[in-house]
Design an enzyme around this catalytic site. Structure first.
Site: not given
Length: 498
Positions: A224-225, A432, A435, A438, A466, A469, A472, A476
């Site tokens: 595998s190399c 929170c 910032c 998200c 929403c 998924c 966010c 964060c």
């Protein structure tokens, strides 16, 4: 706390430990935090708060201050204490048998520069590594280049991925056989896996016999190399079923020892050559080797790394970034009827005990490490063993054997996943900082389901938009968004939207 530990230089002969007049192993504690072994860090820190009212000579001695600012060691240790971590008093049995060979723990040096001579491997054994897959031995010595390593950076992490264009051992056959004989004589309980690479069937057979005579416990066939010079070597073998069969059978003719076939990830279905190797006489598998790669194009001179007089070549990519790929291939082999019962020695991005535990849970019996050792040294074995043992205690397991394969049933075909419900994220506003990361990610890369409250500057979710998924949550920086743990039918969301 972890962020501060990540800034540490992880010095050799660390001055912070020498400066501590309370006798704390300051550097060792920081390393344990860095490698996600908080129970081990707390064990070393002790129950008595010796740092209280301390003038922090450890910070005065910190070499990081010569670059920007010293590591905030007292603050880090105080945060560790505040987490009130339960430190297990007992340990568990980390030993495991694989291919009929006994390993005192699952952690081995993989076949690479980190296990390429007597002195190196002896040092590793003294520190607690259970064995070594010695750097691949052939009947020829390669002509190596300089430089031969490169690293991939991301933000403030200089070592996300690693590339090498190194080939097999550049020691002579006689030197390598001498290393193996001496290591087995002086460390009889440690496991010596002799990695070999032949250029034809006769060489594979001959090398296997020589390794057994030198005292090896197992043979690993390097199929595998990805950066060998010349055709019919390394990953050229692992992607060719006919060669895999011929060379595995040739190796089996030369030895009675257990044989591992080391698989290449430079293929779509690893289970195919793996099955051929097992049928031809291999007892187990090793996966994964490095991934063919080109990285870091210099946009001024247009060379890549490692830069050999302005030129480079395709090489092998390793490090933390390849772990998801390695786990996927291991899962594939463990789900295939032809290969599912074969012992696997797992590798590919194992940097700490947690990574190792994931590989074991995916079905591996032993683990091999290179890139993390190259970056941090053999000393990482302390936190690997301690962290794994403490985890197993907390998981009510008495042996590492109980962990093998427990995650396999949780990986299913995409069509078998629940597609009829949604799990909304939960916003923890007390943590929170407003910032808006998200919001930006959801609007520009998601479903525009987050708005920022004009008064509080905190994010608010619109459940009508929403889709659950969790992008966010991933972006964060303060862990203020968590899974809600509650799934609702999609039909209910459709009713809200209408």
């Amino acid at each position: 706390m972890a962020c501060e530990a990540n800034k540490c230089l992880l010095c050799h002969d660390a001055p912070c430990s020498k400066a501590c007049d309370k006798g704390l192993e300051v550097a060792s504690i920081i390393r344990s935090i860095r490698f996600e072994n908080k129970t081990g860090a707390m064990r070393k820190l002790g129950e008595t708060d010796v740092c209280k009212d301390c003038s922090a000579p450890c910070m005065d001695a910190c070499r990081k201050s010569d670059i920007d600012e010293a590591i905030k060691i007292p603050t880090m240790f105080a945060q560790l204490r505040n987490e009130k971590i339960l430190v297990p008093e007992q340990s568990v049995d980390l030993s495991i048998d694989s291919c009929g060979v006994h390993f005192e723990n699952p952690f081995l040096l993989s076949s690479s520069v980190v296990g390429s001579n007597y002195e190196m491997v002896a040092k590793a054994f003294e520190l607690g590594w259970a064995g070594v897959a010695f750097k691949t031995i052939g009947l020829f010595q390669p002509n190596e280049v300089s430089p031969r390593f490169g690293a991939l950076e991301k933000e403030d992490n200089p070592f996300i991925g690693f590339k090498n264009i190194e080939q097999i051992s550049d020691h002579s056959l006689e030197e390598n056989l001498g290393f193996l004989k001496r290591l087995k004589k002086e460390y009889p309980t440690k496991v010596i896996i002799a990695s070999i690479m032949g250029q034809n069937e006769e060489e594979w057979t001959k090398l296997a016999g020589l390794m057994e005579a030198a005292g090896a416990d197992m043979i690993e066939c390097n199929f595998s190399c990805p950066q060998m010079v010349g055709e019919g070597l390394g990953s050229d073998v692992g992607t060719n079923l006919e060669l895999v069969e011929k060379y595995t059978a040739a190796t089996r003719r030369g030895t009675t020892l257990p044989i591992l076939a080391k698989m290449t990830p430079n293929i779509t279905k690893m289970e195919e050559p793996a099955a051929v190797a097992l049928k031809a006489g291999a007892d187990g598998l090793a996966a994964i080797n490095t991934i063919k790669s080109i990285m870091n194009v210099d946009l001024k001179h247009f060379g890549s790394t490692p830069n050999v007089q302005g030129k480079c070549s395709v090489g092998g990519y390793s490090g933390k970034a390849v772990k998801p790929i390695a786990l996927r291939f291991i899962n594939d082999m463990k789900k295939d009827e032809r290969t599912k019962n074969a012992p696997i020695s797992g590798m590919g991005g194992i940097e700490n005990w947690k990574d190792g535990a994931e590989f074991i849970a995916m079905g591996c019996e032993t683990l091999q490490v290179t890139t993390a050792v190259m970056q941090y040294g053999y000393r990482i074995i302390e936190d690997m063993k301690e962290g794994l043992s403490d985890y197993l205690v907390q998981a009510n397991m008495s042996s590492v054997k109980e962990l093998v394969g427990v995650a396999l049933g949780h990986v299913v075909d995409a069509g078998d996943l629940d597609r009829d419900t949604i799990e909304y994220p939960r916003f923890v506003h007390k943590n929170c900082v407003g910032c808006g990361r998200c919001y930006i990610s959801c609007f520009d890369g998601g479903h525009q389901a987050i708005v920022m409250d004009e008064k509080t500057h905190k994010p608010m979710m619109n459940p009508k938009k929403c889709v659950g998924c969790h992008l966010c949550m991933l972006v964060c920086p303060t862990e203020s968004i968590t899974p809600s743990g509650i799934r609702i039918p999609k039909k209910k969301q459709e009713e809200m939207a209408s």
